[in-house]
Scaffold this motif. Structure first.
Motif, PDB file in Angstrom:
ATOM      1  N   VAL A 175       3.050  95.316 -96.332  1.00  0.00           N
ATOM      2  CA  VAL A 175       2.931  95.956 -95.015  1.00  0.00           C
ATOM      3  C   VAL A 175       2.356  97.357 -95.163  1.00  0.00           C
ATOM      4  O   VAL A 175       1.450  97.765 -94.421  1.00  0.00           O
ATOM      5  CB  VAL A 175       4.297  96.001 -94.314  1.00  0.00           C
ATOM      6  CG1 VAL A 175       4.240  96.875 -93.059  1.00  0.00           C
ATOM      7  CG2 VAL A 175       4.754  94.592 -93.949  1.00  0.00           C
ATOM      8  N   HIS A 176       2.879  98.117 -96.135  1.00  0.00           N
ATOM      9  CA  HIS A 176       2.410  99.476 -96.410  1.00  0.00           C
ATOM     10  C   HIS A 176       0.911  99.477 -96.709  1.00  0.00           C
ATOM     11  O   HIS A 176       0.147 100.284 -96.165  1.00  0.00           O
ATOM     12  CB  HIS A 176       3.205 100.027 -97.591  1.00  0.00           C
ATOM     13  CG  HIS A 176       2.835 101.410 -98.015  1.00  0.00           C
ATOM     14  ND1 HIS A 176       3.225 102.538 -97.327  1.00  0.00           N
ATOM     15  CD2 HIS A 176       2.106 101.856 -99.077  1.00  0.00           C
ATOM     16  CE1 HIS A 176       2.758 103.621 -97.943  1.00  0.00           C
ATOM     17  NE2 HIS A 176       2.077 103.228 -98.995  1.00  0.00           N
TER      18      HIS A 176
ATOM     19  N   VAL B 171       7.460  92.367 -99.495  1.00  0.00           N
ATOM     20  CA  VAL B 171       6.875  92.326 -98.156  1.00  0.00           C
ATOM     21  C   VAL B 171       6.569  93.741 -97.667  1.00  0.00           C
ATOM     22  O   VAL B 171       5.519  93.994 -97.069  1.00  0.00           O
ATOM     23  CB  VAL B 171       7.815  91.606 -97.174  1.00  0.00           C
ATOM     24  CG1 VAL B 171       7.275  91.702 -95.747  1.00  0.00           C
ATOM     25  CG2 VAL B 171       7.996  90.154 -97.577  1.00  0.00           C
ATOM     26  N   LYS B 172       7.461  94.676 -97.931  1.00  0.00           N
ATOM     27  CA  LYS B 172       7.234  96.054 -97.487  1.00  0.00           C
ATOM     28  C   LYS B 172       6.038  96.673 -98.208  1.00  0.00           C
ATOM     29  O   LYS B 172       5.286  97.449 -97.605  1.00  0.00           O
ATOM     30  CB  LYS B 172       8.496  96.884 -97.708  1.00  0.00           C
ATOM     31  CG  LYS B 172       9.633  96.522 -96.777  1.00  0.00           C
ATOM     32  CD  LYS B 172      10.720  97.573 -96.743  1.00  0.00           C
ATOM     33  CE  LYS B 172      11.474  97.667 -98.047  1.00  0.00           C
ATOM     34  NZ  LYS B 172      12.606  98.622 -97.940  1.00  0.00           N
TER      35      LYS B 172
ATOM     36  N   SER C 298       6.825 102.947 -93.288  1.00  0.00           N
ATOM     37  CA  SER C 298       7.173 101.526 -93.284  1.00  0.00           C
ATOM     38  C   SER C 298       7.977 101.106 -94.503  1.00  0.00           C
ATOM     39  O   SER C 298       8.902 100.290 -94.387  1.00  0.00           O
ATOM     40  CB  SER C 298       5.900 100.669 -93.197  1.00  0.00           C
ATOM     41  OG  SER C 298       5.101 100.839 -94.360  1.00  0.00           O
ATOM     42  N   TYR C 299       7.647 101.646 -95.687  1.00  0.00           N
ATOM     43  CA  TYR C 299       8.270 101.116 -96.901  1.00  0.00           C
ATOM     44  C   TYR C 299       9.772 101.330 -96.913  1.00  0.00           C
ATOM     45  O   TYR C 299      10.536 100.443 -97.294  1.00  0.00           O
ATOM     46  CB  TYR C 299       7.645 101.748 -98.149  1.00  0.00           C
ATOM     47  CG  TYR C 299       8.103 101.043 -99.401  1.00  0.00           C
ATOM     48  CD1 TYR C 299       7.437  99.901 -99.843  1.00  0.00           C
ATOM     49  CD2 TYR C 299       9.221 101.471-100.094  1.00  0.00           C
ATOM     50  CE1 TYR C 299       7.872  99.222-100.954  1.00  0.00           C
ATOM     51  CE2 TYR C 299       9.672 100.792-101.209  1.00  0.00           C
ATOM     52  CZ  TYR C 299       8.993  99.673-101.645  1.00  0.00           C
ATOM     53  OH  TYR C 299       9.437  98.990-102.742  1.00  0.00           O
TER      54      TYR C 299
ATOM     55  N   LEU D  33      13.123  94.628 -94.876  1.00  0.00           N
ATOM     56  CA  LEU D  33      12.445  93.500 -95.502  1.00  0.00           C
ATOM     57  C   LEU D  33      12.560  93.595 -97.015  1.00  0.00           C
ATOM     58  O   LEU D  33      13.014  94.609 -97.553  1.00  0.00           O
ATOM     59  CB  LEU D  33      10.966  93.478 -95.083  1.00  0.00           C
ATOM     60  CG  LEU D  33      10.680  93.456 -93.581  1.00  0.00           C
ATOM     61  CD1 LEU D  33       9.193  93.651 -93.317  1.00  0.00           C
ATOM     62  CD2 LEU D  33      11.159  92.143 -92.967  1.00  0.00           C
TER      63      LEU D  33
ATOM     64  N   GLU E 295       2.748 105.115 -89.411  1.00  0.00           N
ATOM     65  CA  GLU E 295       3.627 103.958 -89.537  1.00  0.00           C
ATOM     66  C   GLU E 295       3.576 103.386 -90.949  1.00  0.00           C
ATOM     67  O   GLU E 295       4.592 102.901 -91.472  1.00  0.00           O
ATOM     68  CB  GLU E 295       3.234 102.881 -88.515  1.00  0.00           C
ATOM     69  CG  GLU E 295       3.474 103.258 -87.069  1.00  0.00           C
ATOM     70  CD  GLU E 295       4.952 103.387 -86.726  1.00  0.00           C
ATOM     71  OE1 GLU E 295       5.792 102.870 -87.483  1.00  0.00           O
ATOM     72  OE2 GLU E 295       5.261 104.007 -85.694  1.00  0.00           O
ATOM     73  N   ALA E 296       2.412 103.442 -91.582  1.00  0.00           N
ATOM     74  CA  ALA E 296       2.307 102.975 -92.965  1.00  0.00           C
ATOM     75  C   ALA E 296       3.147 103.833 -93.897  1.00  0.00           C
ATOM     76  O   ALA E 296       3.788 103.328 -94.831  1.00  0.00           O
ATOM     77  CB  ALA E 296       0.841 102.993 -93.404  1.00  0.00           C
TER      78      ALA E 296
ATOM     79  N   VAL F 281      -1.379  97.048 -96.021  1.00  0.00           N
ATOM     80  CA  VAL F 281      -2.206  96.534 -94.925  1.00  0.00           C
ATOM     81  C   VAL F 281      -2.332  97.556 -93.798  1.00  0.00           C
ATOM     82  O   VAL F 281      -3.419  97.744 -93.233  1.00  0.00           O
ATOM     83  CB  VAL F 281      -1.624  95.208 -94.398  1.00  0.00           C
ATOM     84  CG1 VAL F 281      -2.318  94.787 -93.105  1.00  0.00           C
ATOM     85  CG2 VAL F 281      -1.773  94.112 -95.448  1.00  0.00           C
ATOM     86  N   LEU F 282      -1.234  98.233 -93.455  1.00  0.00           N
ATOM     87  CA  LEU F 282      -1.298  99.237 -92.393  1.00  0.00           C
ATOM     88  C   LEU F 282      -2.259 100.363 -92.758  1.00  0.00           C
ATOM     89  O   LEU F 282      -3.035 100.836 -91.912  1.00  0.00           O
ATOM     90  CB  LEU F 282       0.092  99.802 -92.111  1.00  0.00           C
ATOM     91  CG  LEU F 282       1.049  98.898 -91.338  1.00  0.00           C
ATOM     92  CD1 LEU F 282       2.410  99.565 -91.180  1.00  0.00           C
ATOM     93  CD2 LEU F 282       0.484  98.535 -89.966  1.00  0.00           C
TER      94      LEU F 282
ATOM     95  N   LEU G 254      11.667  99.544 -93.074  1.00  0.00           N
ATOM     96  CA  LEU G 254      11.699  98.150 -92.656  1.00  0.00           C
ATOM     97  C   LEU G 254      12.793  97.380 -93.408  1.00  0.00           C
ATOM     98  O   LEU G 254      12.920  97.524 -94.627  1.00  0.00           O
ATOM     99  CB  LEU G 254      10.344  97.490 -92.910  1.00  0.00           C
ATOM    100  CG  LEU G 254       9.177  97.994 -92.068  1.00  0.00           C
ATOM    101  CD1 LEU G 254       7.887  97.323 -92.499  1.00  0.00           C
ATOM    102  CD2 LEU G 254       9.432  97.751 -90.594  1.00  0.00           C
TER     103      LEU G 254
END
Length: 231
Positions: A82-83, A78-79, A68-69, A74, A64-65, A85-86, A72
């Motif tokens: 998220v990338h 933010v992306k 994600s970029y 977003l 998912e990481a 942190v995941l 998403l």
């Protein structure tokens, strides 16, 4: 500026397969293997944490990481977060998952690091940590120069996919190794548990394949997309 949603059908299939894989590994560890425990007289319950944490961490959250970029809807900042942190969560769960395998072995009087699965597992977690640390300091904070980011980006993407594919192979070996031990202990080769474990491994590999298809179908990354200047 909010970017348009770039998810493809491959992305949605990957999400579904990730959920299916987690459900299957929970059914295996709880229904067939007796449950999950950090401390127990039945040491097998400690081991059961290992496949769950590794699948949820390295495989599902790691996958998912990766997607994600670009997937998403977003802002870029933010992306990026998220990338990052995941991947950090995936690494943390992976470390705990490997620890549970050592804990099970040590408390059961079983030798450590004797199999190809265990060797590759240690290699994956070391490479994953190196990848995350380098990505953090180069693309996020304090951040390298634009030239360094531009030169590093293709290698960052290639190395990340390489480590992820290696993690998938290691997971498949782990399912095979554990099922072989179980069958040696009396589990039926054509029984429901054997079928479930093999099918879980197949779903795991398919999930990884659709993660790679998802990012590959969206075109190569651009340096301005991945320039991880501090937020």
């Amino acid at each position: 500026m909010v970017l348009k949603l770039a998810a493809t059908p491959f992305t949605y299939v990957a999400h579904v397969l990730g959920i299916v894989g987690l459900v299957l590994v929970l059914v295996w560890t709880i229904h067939f293997r007796g449950g999950l425990a950090w401390d127990a007289s039945n040491k097998n319950l400690i081991f059961n944490l290992h496949p769950l944490l590794m699948l949820f961490g390295f495989i599902v959250l790691g996958g998912e990481a990766i997607i994600s970029y670009k997937s998403l809807p977003l802002t870029k900042e933010v992306k990026k977060l998220v990338h990052l942190v995941l991947h950090a969560l995936a690494l943390g769960l992976g470390i705990i998952g490997i620890y549970t395998a050592f804990k099970y072995h040590n408390e059961s009087g079983i030798a450590n690091l004797y199999s190809l699965h265990s060797w590759l597992g240690i290699g994956v977690i070391v490479l994953y940590a190196i990848q995350w640390i380098y990505g953090f300091v180069t693309f996020f904070y304090p951040g390298g120069s634009s030239g360094l980011r531009s030169e590093s980006l293709p290698w960052h993407v290639f190395f990340g996919l390489f480590v992820y594919i290696l993690a998938l192979g290691t997971a498949a070996l782990g399912f095979l190794e554990k099922l072989t031990f179980l069958e040696s202990g009396g589990v039926e080769k054509y029984g429901s548990e054997a079928f479930l474990v093999n099918f879980t491994a197949i779903v795991t590999v398919l999930f990884g394949a659709f993660v790679i298809l998802s990012v590959s179908s969206q075109g190569p990354p651009q340096e301005d997309e991945y320039s991880y200047s501090a937020i």
